[in-house]
Design an enzyme around this catalytic site. Sequence first.
Site, short mmCIF file in Angstrom:
data_model
loop_
_atom_site.label_atom_id
_atom_site.label_comp_id
_atom_site.label_asym_id
_atom_site.label_seq_id
_atom_site.Cartn_x
_atom_site.Cartn_y
_atom_site.Cartn_z
N TYR A 4 -4.92 -3.14 1.62
CA TYR A 4 -5.31 -2.46 2.86
C TYR A 4 -6.82 -2.42 3.04
CZ TYR A 4 -0.48 -1.14 3.35
OH TYR A 4 0.88 -1.19 3.49
N LYS A 34 2.86 -3.02 -10.78
CA LYS A 34 3.42 -4.32 -11.17
C LYS A 34 2.43 -4.98 -12.13
CE LYS A 34 6.20 -7.26 -9.39
NZ LYS A 34 7.54 -7.06 -9.95
N ASP A 70 9.55 -2.89 -8.58
CA ASP A 70 10.88 -3.35 -8.15
C ASP A 70 11.97 -2.51 -8.81
OD1 ASP A 70 9.78 -4.53 -10.39
OD2 ASP A 70 10.76 -6.45 -10.16
N ASP A 94 3.14 2.70 0.61
CA ASP A 94 3.53 2.56 2.01
C ASP A 94 5.03 2.30 2.10
OD1 ASP A 94 3.43 2.25 4.71
OD2 ASP A 94 2.22 0.43 4.71
#
Length: 332
Positions: A123, A170, A203, A227
């Site tokens: 972002y 991640k 995930d 988000d």
Amino acid sequence: MHKITLIPGDGIGPEVTEAAVKVLDAAGANIDWDVQYAGDCMYQKCGNPLPEETLASIEKNGVAFKGPLTTPVGTGFRSVNVAMRKHFDLYVNLRPAKTYPGVYSRYDNIDLVVVRENTEDLYAGIEHMVGPDAAESIKIFTRKGCERIIRWAFEYAIKEGRKKVTAVHKANIMKCTDGMYLDIFRQIAPEYPQIEAEDVIADAMSMRLVYAPEEYDVLVMPNLYGDILSDLCAGLVGGLGIAPGANIGEKIALFEPIHGTAPTIVGQGIANPTATILSSCLMLKHIGEQAKGDMIEQAVAKVIKDGKTVTVDLGGTASTMEFANAVIAEIK
Ligand code: NAI
């Protein structure tokens, strides 16, 4: 008297903020509103979606309450929300997700909070075309950015009497960015021995949240995962109409529902003002008026549980203002 900037916003923004302001007045919240404008309405009017007067008002008052703002997809002006978060360095995006009896949800026991980093990650908006057929976007993580959001999450957990902080990442794939974030989380966590700390890959977290959301308490994560997963959490507890949010920095805090402008229902008076009213409860807590915030939240919960005066998205027929009036009747 608290002076607070009020930005009605675009789409259903003016409808839901008007309802929330009415509820705040009825609860005796001593607020002197400084009404300012931003978003598509200002873009259409003067070509600038984020006028200087609006920024100056927020700067001066330190607290703002806003409705959603339109962001054109693909082309047009950049997100005014992102611009405001950057301008005031509002690095925390707080998104509680809680089940309220009466709201249809597959779960009845969720009470978690997503703490999303709000200024870095993809972002940062640093992206460009590489020739005509490729595009590149740069993911920025800084040590300062990681440290302050992780520390904020632990401090919040202590202040709110929560038990566990889960870091989402991640780091298995993005060893530099997410890897640094995870290292910092593991360095900071032992400073808070009273809070259980764990980390989960994004995930797997998505699966875990759908499978057993009641296991989670405070979730801290970088901007992009935050988000996506905070909307997922809103879905777990019954949808966007009831999900509040806050953007918080060192000096300035901005409170708003997490939903958008809902273009298809604008002007019909049927939008659910719950998310905006609950955002105002977070704001009351922030300005030291927690008792009034709790009173409003309990009134909202009662109206939703009774189910007689709820909006269309919650299975009822009440208008935005009928819902607000029912909340006011519970307060009095
Ligand atoms: P949206 O949140 O406006 O709408 C998604 C769905 O939820 C629609 O079916 C809508 O009718 C429904 N919905 C949303 N709020 C509701 C409410 N209070 N009561 C009843 N139903 C409600 O998301 P969408 O359609 O992706 O975005 C529309 C516009 O809003 C875009 O321009 C987007 O950029 C902007 N947006 C602004 C945000 C902000 O200012 N913080 C946040 C999210 C989107």
